[in-house]
Design a protein around this motif. Structure first.
Motif, PDB file in Angstrom:
ATOM      1  N   PHE A  12       0.813  -1.216   0.000  1.00 31.09           N
ATOM      2  CA  PHE A  12       0.000   0.000   0.000  1.00 31.09           C
ATOM      3  C   PHE A  12       0.850   1.271   0.000  1.00 31.09           C
ATOM      4  O   PHE A  12       0.319   2.366   0.192  1.00 31.09           O
ATOM      5  CB  PHE A  12      -0.941   0.011   1.207  1.00 31.09           C
ATOM      6  CG  PHE A  12      -2.004  -1.037   1.155  1.00 31.09           C
ATOM      7  CD1 PHE A  12      -3.127  -0.867   0.380  1.00 31.09           C
ATOM      8  CD2 PHE A  12      -1.867  -2.214   1.877  1.00 31.09           C
ATOM      9  CE1 PHE A  12      -4.112  -1.833   0.313  1.00 31.09           C
ATOM     10  CE2 PHE A  12      -2.837  -3.192   1.829  1.00 31.09           C
ATOM     11  CZ  PHE A  12      -3.966  -3.017   1.042  1.00 31.09           C
ATOM     12  N   SER A  13       2.145   1.148  -0.222  1.00 33.75           N
ATOM     13  CA  SER A  13       3.033   2.313  -0.129  1.00 33.75           C
ATOM     14  C   SER A  13       2.695   3.393  -1.157  1.00 33.75           C
ATOM     15  O   SER A  13       2.776   4.583  -0.854  1.00 33.75           O
ATOM     16  CB  SER A  13       4.495   1.889  -0.255  1.00 33.75           C
ATOM     17  OG  SER A  13       4.733   1.290  -1.512  1.00 33.75           O
ATOM     18  N   ASP A  14       2.326   3.000  -2.370  1.00 29.76           N
ATOM     19  CA  ASP A  14       1.964   4.005  -3.384  1.00 29.76           C
ATOM     20  C   ASP A  14       0.716   4.772  -2.970  1.00 29.76           C
ATOM     21  O   ASP A  14       0.650   6.000  -3.120  1.00 29.76           O
ATOM     22  CB  ASP A  14       1.741   3.351  -4.745  1.00 29.76           C
ATOM     23  CG  ASP A  14       3.019   2.836  -5.380  1.00 29.76           C
ATOM     24  OD1 ASP A  14       4.117   3.248  -4.941  1.00 29.76           O
ATOM     25  OD2 ASP A  14       2.920   2.012  -6.314  1.00 29.76           O
ATOM     26  N   LEU A  15      -0.272   4.060  -2.443  1.00 23.08           N
ATOM     27  CA  LEU A  15      -1.494   4.716  -1.981  1.00 23.08           C
ATOM     28  C   LEU A  15      -1.177   5.663  -0.826  1.00 23.08           C
ATOM     29  O   LEU A  15      -1.650   6.796  -0.799  1.00 23.08           O
ATOM     30  CB  LEU A  15      -2.533   3.680  -1.542  1.00 23.08           C
ATOM     31  CG  LEU A  15      -3.831   4.236  -0.947  1.00 23.08           C
ATOM     32  CD1 LEU A  15      -4.566   5.110  -1.947  1.00 23.08           C
ATOM     33  CD2 LEU A  15      -4.716   3.094  -0.452  1.00 23.08           C
ATOM     34  N   TRP A  16      -0.350   5.193   0.126  1.00 24.11           N
ATOM     35  CA  TRP A  16       0.033   6.040   1.259  1.00 24.11           C
ATOM     36  C   TRP A  16       0.676   7.330   0.763  1.00 24.11           C
ATOM     37  O   TRP A  16       0.320   8.419   1.195  1.00 24.11           O
ATOM     38  CB  TRP A  16       0.987   5.297   2.192  1.00 24.11           C
ATOM     39  CG  TRP A  16       1.460   6.134   3.329  1.00 24.11           C
ATOM     40  CD1 TRP A  16       2.609   6.866   3.382  1.00 24.11           C
ATOM     41  CD2 TRP A  16       0.794   6.367   4.566  1.00 24.11           C
ATOM     42  NE1 TRP A  16       2.695   7.531   4.580  1.00 24.11           N
ATOM     43  CE2 TRP A  16       1.595   7.243   5.329  1.00 24.11           C
ATOM     44  CE3 TRP A  16      -0.404   5.911   5.113  1.00 24.11           C
ATOM     45  CZ2 TRP A  16       1.237   7.664   6.606  1.00 24.11           C
ATOM     46  CZ3 TRP A  16      -0.756   6.338   6.386  1.00 24.11           C
ATOM     47  CH2 TRP A  16       0.052   7.204   7.113  1.00 24.11           C
TER      48      TRP A  16
END
Length: 129
Positions: free
Chosen positions: A41-45
């Motif tokens: 989920f790093s891109d969303l974060w």
């Protein structure tokens, strides 16, 4: 077959929030902290929070700790109750309609009291904005 056009959706009392709105600014970081708990989920974060994963932003950080997650959920419930203009009594009544979450015992009463206390704290927080 039955279909629902977008015309009907626009008639529903669904808030349309944008960045800068006190509710939007309170909901988004908490939802991101609950959702973006792992590296996938790093891109969303980064897109939502504006900082690389997993750096804290806007007072929230990704969390898997059960107690911290429950606090975030309680905060979200309270913020959304205020967003929809629920009074404390209305909110208490609605909470009472979830007997699996707020059981009719001491633990359920404590759980409900904790969420209502969060409602009161969030009311003060939102009033400052």
């Amino acid at each position: 077959g039955t279909h629902v056009s977008i015309f009907y959706a626009y008639q529903l009392p669904i808030p349309r929030l944008e960045a800068g709105d006190k509710y939007f600014d309170a909901i988004v970081p908490r939802a991101a902290a609950l959702t973006c708990t792992t590296e996938p989920f790093s891109d969303l974060w980064q897109e939502v929070m504006g900082v690389p994963y997993p750096q804290p932003a806007h007072g929230c950080a990704p969390t898997t700790d059960p107690v911290a997650r429950q606090t975030l959920r309680d905060e979200l419930d309270a913020i959304i109750a205020h967003l929809y203009g629920l009074t404390r009594d209305d909110f208490a009544h609605i909470l009472g309609t979830f007997p699996l979450v707020f059981r009719d015992d001491e633990a359920g009463a404590q759980r409900k009291a904790a969420v209502l206390a969060m409602y009161d704290r969030v009311e003060a927080l939102l009033a400052d904005k």
